[in-house]
Scaffold this motif. Sequence first.
Motif, PDB file in Angstrom:
ATOM      1  N   LEU A   6     -95.202 -79.735 -63.294  1.00  0.00           N
ATOM      2  CA  LEU A   6     -95.802 -78.601 -62.583  1.00  0.00           C
ATOM      3  C   LEU A   6     -96.954 -79.062 -61.707  1.00  0.00           C
ATOM      4  CD1 LEU A   6     -95.838 -75.842 -65.344  1.00  0.00           C
ATOM      5  CD2 LEU A   6     -94.731 -75.660 -63.126  1.00  0.00           C
ATOM      6  N   PHE A   7     -97.842 -79.878 -62.278  1.00  0.00           N
ATOM      7  CA  PHE A   7     -99.007 -80.338 -61.536  1.00  0.00           C
ATOM      8  C   PHE A   7     -98.587 -81.111 -60.287  1.00  0.00           C
ATOM      9  CE2 PHE A   7    -102.278 -83.472 -60.521  1.00  0.00           C
ATOM     10  CZ  PHE A   7    -103.385 -82.639 -60.356  1.00  0.00           C
ATOM     11  N   PHE A   8     -97.704 -82.094 -60.432  1.00  0.00           N
ATOM     12  CA  PHE A   8     -97.325 -82.922 -59.289  1.00  0.00           C
ATOM     13  C   PHE A   8     -96.466 -82.165 -58.275  1.00  0.00           C
ATOM     14  CE2 PHE A   8     -98.478 -86.489 -62.141  1.00  0.00           C
ATOM     15  CZ  PHE A   8     -99.490 -86.993 -61.341  1.00  0.00           C
ATOM     16  N   SER A   9     -95.645 -81.216 -58.732  1.00  0.00           N
ATOM     17  CA  SER A   9     -94.868 -80.403 -57.783  1.00  0.00           C
ATOM     18  C   SER A   9     -95.799 -79.573 -56.913  1.00  0.00           C
ATOM     19  CB  SER A   9     -93.902 -79.485 -58.534  1.00  0.00           C
ATOM     20  OG  SER A   9     -92.889 -80.231 -59.140  1.00  0.00           O
ATOM     21  N   PHE A  10     -96.770 -78.920 -57.538  1.00  0.00           N
ATOM     22  CA  PHE A  10     -97.680 -78.078 -56.755  1.00  0.00           C
ATOM     23  C   PHE A  10     -98.749 -78.896 -56.040  1.00  0.00           C
ATOM     24  CE2 PHE A  10     -95.544 -74.743 -59.022  1.00  0.00           C
ATOM     25  CZ  PHE A  10     -95.404 -73.800 -58.009  1.00  0.00           C
ATOM     26  N   LEU A  11     -99.004 -80.111 -56.506  1.00  0.00           N
ATOM     27  CA  LEU A  11     -99.877 -81.017 -55.768  1.00  0.00           C
ATOM     28  C   LEU A  11     -99.218 -81.373 -54.430  1.00  0.00           C
ATOM     29  CD1 LEU A  11    -102.569 -82.707 -56.173  1.00  0.00           C
ATOM     30  CD2 LEU A  11    -101.046 -84.612 -56.697  1.00  0.00           C
ATOM     31  N   GLN A  12     -97.910 -81.639 -54.454  1.00  0.00           N
ATOM     32  CA  GLN A  12     -97.174 -81.916 -53.216  1.00  0.00           C
ATOM     33  C   GLN A  12     -97.196 -80.700 -52.299  1.00  0.00           C
ATOM     34  OE1 GLN A  12     -93.227 -83.012 -54.351  1.00  0.00           O
ATOM     35  NE2 GLN A  12     -93.819 -85.039 -55.095  1.00  0.00           N
ATOM     36  N   ILE A  13     -96.973 -79.527 -52.876  1.00  0.00           N
ATOM     37  CA  ILE A  13     -96.981 -78.299 -52.072  1.00  0.00           C
ATOM     38  C   ILE A  13     -98.351 -78.092 -51.449  1.00  0.00           C
ATOM     39  CG2 ILE A  13     -96.847 -75.779 -52.206  1.00  0.00           C
ATOM     40  CD1 ILE A  13     -94.648 -76.289 -54.416  1.00  0.00           C
ATOM     41  N   GLY A  75     -99.527 -73.669 -68.243  1.00  0.00           N
ATOM     42  CA  GLY A  75     -98.758 -74.031 -67.059  1.00  0.00           C
ATOM     43  C   GLY A  75     -99.319 -73.389 -65.807  1.00  0.00           C
ATOM     44  N   ALA A  76     -99.806 -72.140 -65.939  1.00  0.00           N
ATOM     45  CA  ALA A  76    -100.409 -71.453 -64.798  1.00  0.00           C
ATOM     46  C   ALA A  76    -101.654 -72.194 -64.321  1.00  0.00           C
ATOM     47  CB  ALA A  76    -100.760 -70.016 -65.166  1.00  0.00           C
ATOM     48  N   VAL A  77    -102.481 -72.627 -65.272  1.00  0.00           N
ATOM     49  CA  VAL A  77    -103.705 -73.349 -64.917  1.00  0.00           C
ATOM     50  C   VAL A  77    -103.366 -74.682 -64.255  1.00  0.00           C
ATOM     51  CG1 VAL A  77    -105.738 -74.513 -65.874  1.00  0.00           C
ATOM     52  CG2 VAL A  77    -105.125 -72.226 -66.668  1.00  0.00           C
ATOM     53  N   VAL A  78    -102.441 -75.424 -64.843  1.00  0.00           N
ATOM     54  CA  VAL A  78    -102.074 -76.747 -64.322  1.00  0.00           C
ATOM     55  C   VAL A  78    -101.452 -76.627 -62.932  1.00  0.00           C
ATOM     56  CG1 VAL A  78    -100.497 -78.689 -64.676  1.00  0.00           C
ATOM     57  CG2 VAL A  78    -101.858 -77.838 -66.574  1.00  0.00           C
ATOM     58  N   ALA A  79    -100.522 -75.698 -62.747  1.00  0.00           N
ATOM     59  CA  ALA A  79     -99.866 -75.528 -61.447  1.00  0.00           C
ATOM     60  C   ALA A  79    -100.877 -75.080 -60.388  1.00  0.00           C
ATOM     61  CB  ALA A  79     -98.724 -74.527 -61.556  1.00  0.00           C
ATOM     62  N   THR A  80    -101.764 -74.179 -60.751  1.00  0.00           N
ATOM     63  CA  THR A  80    -102.767 -73.693 -59.808  1.00  0.00           C
ATOM     64  C   THR A  80    -103.729 -74.812 -59.416  1.00  0.00           C
ATOM     65  OG1 THR A  80    -102.582 -71.471 -60.726  1.00  0.00           O
ATOM     66  CG2 THR A  80    -104.529 -71.938 -59.406  1.00  0.00           C
ATOM     67  N   LEU A  81    -104.161 -75.596 -60.389  1.00  0.00           N
ATOM     68  CA  LEU A  81    -105.038 -76.741 -60.071  1.00  0.00           C
ATOM     69  C   LEU A  81    -104.325 -77.731 -59.162  1.00  0.00           C
ATOM     70  CD1 LEU A  81    -106.875 -77.453 -63.449  1.00  0.00           C
ATOM     71  CD2 LEU A  81    -107.857 -76.574 -61.323  1.00  0.00           C
ATOM     72  N   GLY A  82    -103.062 -78.000 -59.424  1.00  0.00           N
ATOM     73  CA  GLY A  82    -102.298 -78.894 -58.566  1.00  0.00           C
ATOM     74  C   GLY A  82    -102.198 -78.366 -57.149  1.00  0.00           C
ATOM     75  N   CYS A  83    -102.085 -77.058 -57.022  1.00  0.00           N
ATOM     76  CA  CYS A  83    -101.946 -76.442 -55.703  1.00  0.00           C
ATOM     77  C   CYS A  83    -103.251 -76.494 -54.902  1.00  0.00           C
ATOM     78  CB  CYS A  83    -101.468 -74.999 -55.863  1.00  0.00           C
ATOM     79  SG  CYS A  83    -101.053 -74.194 -54.325  1.00  0.00           S
ATOM     80  N   ILE A  84    -104.381 -76.277 -55.567  1.00  0.00           N
ATOM     81  CA  ILE A  84    -105.644 -76.186 -54.823  1.00  0.00           C
ATOM     82  C   ILE A  84    -106.385 -77.518 -54.679  1.00  0.00           C
ATOM     83  CG2 ILE A  84    -105.968 -73.763 -55.427  1.00  0.00           C
ATOM     84  CD1 ILE A  84    -108.156 -74.684 -57.397  1.00  0.00           C
ATOM     85  N   LEU A  85    -106.087 -78.486 -55.535  1.00  0.00           N
ATOM     86  CA  LEU A  85    -106.810 -79.757 -55.480  1.00  0.00           C
ATOM     87  C   LEU A  85    -106.714 -80.458 -54.124  1.00  0.00           C
ATOM     88  CD1 LEU A  85    -108.541 -81.807 -57.016  1.00  0.00           C
ATOM     89  CD2 LEU A  85    -106.413 -82.891 -57.768  1.00  0.00           C
TER      90      LEU A  85
END
Length: 189
Positions: A6-13, A75-85
């Motif tokens: 989740l983190f790396f997918s949303f980090l890419q996004i 998962g919500a926290v991890v995905a959101t952090l990946g998205c905004i970082l």
Amino acid sequence: MIYLQLFFSFLQIGALSFGGGYAAMPLIQEQVVTMHGWLSMETFSDLVTIAEMTPGPIAVNSATFVGTRIAGPGGAVVATLGCILPSCIIVTLLAYIYTKYRKMSLLQGTLTSLRPAVVAMIAKAGVTILVSSFFINGAVELFRENICIRMVVFFTAALVLLRKYKMNPILVMVLCGVANMAFCAAVGS
């Protein structure tokens, strides 16, 4: 393991979605529907609706929705952090660079050249959303069985309310949601 995915997918996004949330929608679709299979196309359409209706950036709302759906609150926290970082890092660096070099013609030319790409990405997101809403199997096939008449009617009504009557977009979204619930309740009973 799912948290890292989740983190790396949303980090890419987050790192690749220039132009905001609508431009990120094809990237989100690629990650969550095509690559990982976390959501079906129908659920992805629901995600787009929910992300637009809730306050905040669409990409962040999408990350929170997908993260919650796949791995709960963590998962919500991890995905959101990946998205905004990536945005936090990039904006901090860009602010420094821009204040230092804002008068350079090369920088101004680069910013000007990015505009058409951003417009194209937003247009692609809009077309993708329309196709997934209007056509039942997700492919543009003009057969009566494949066209979701209800969504075409809702879209047309929303367009008229927004353009001709200048109604508030939030009110139009709520009206469409209520009309869809009423339709589903009437058909389901």
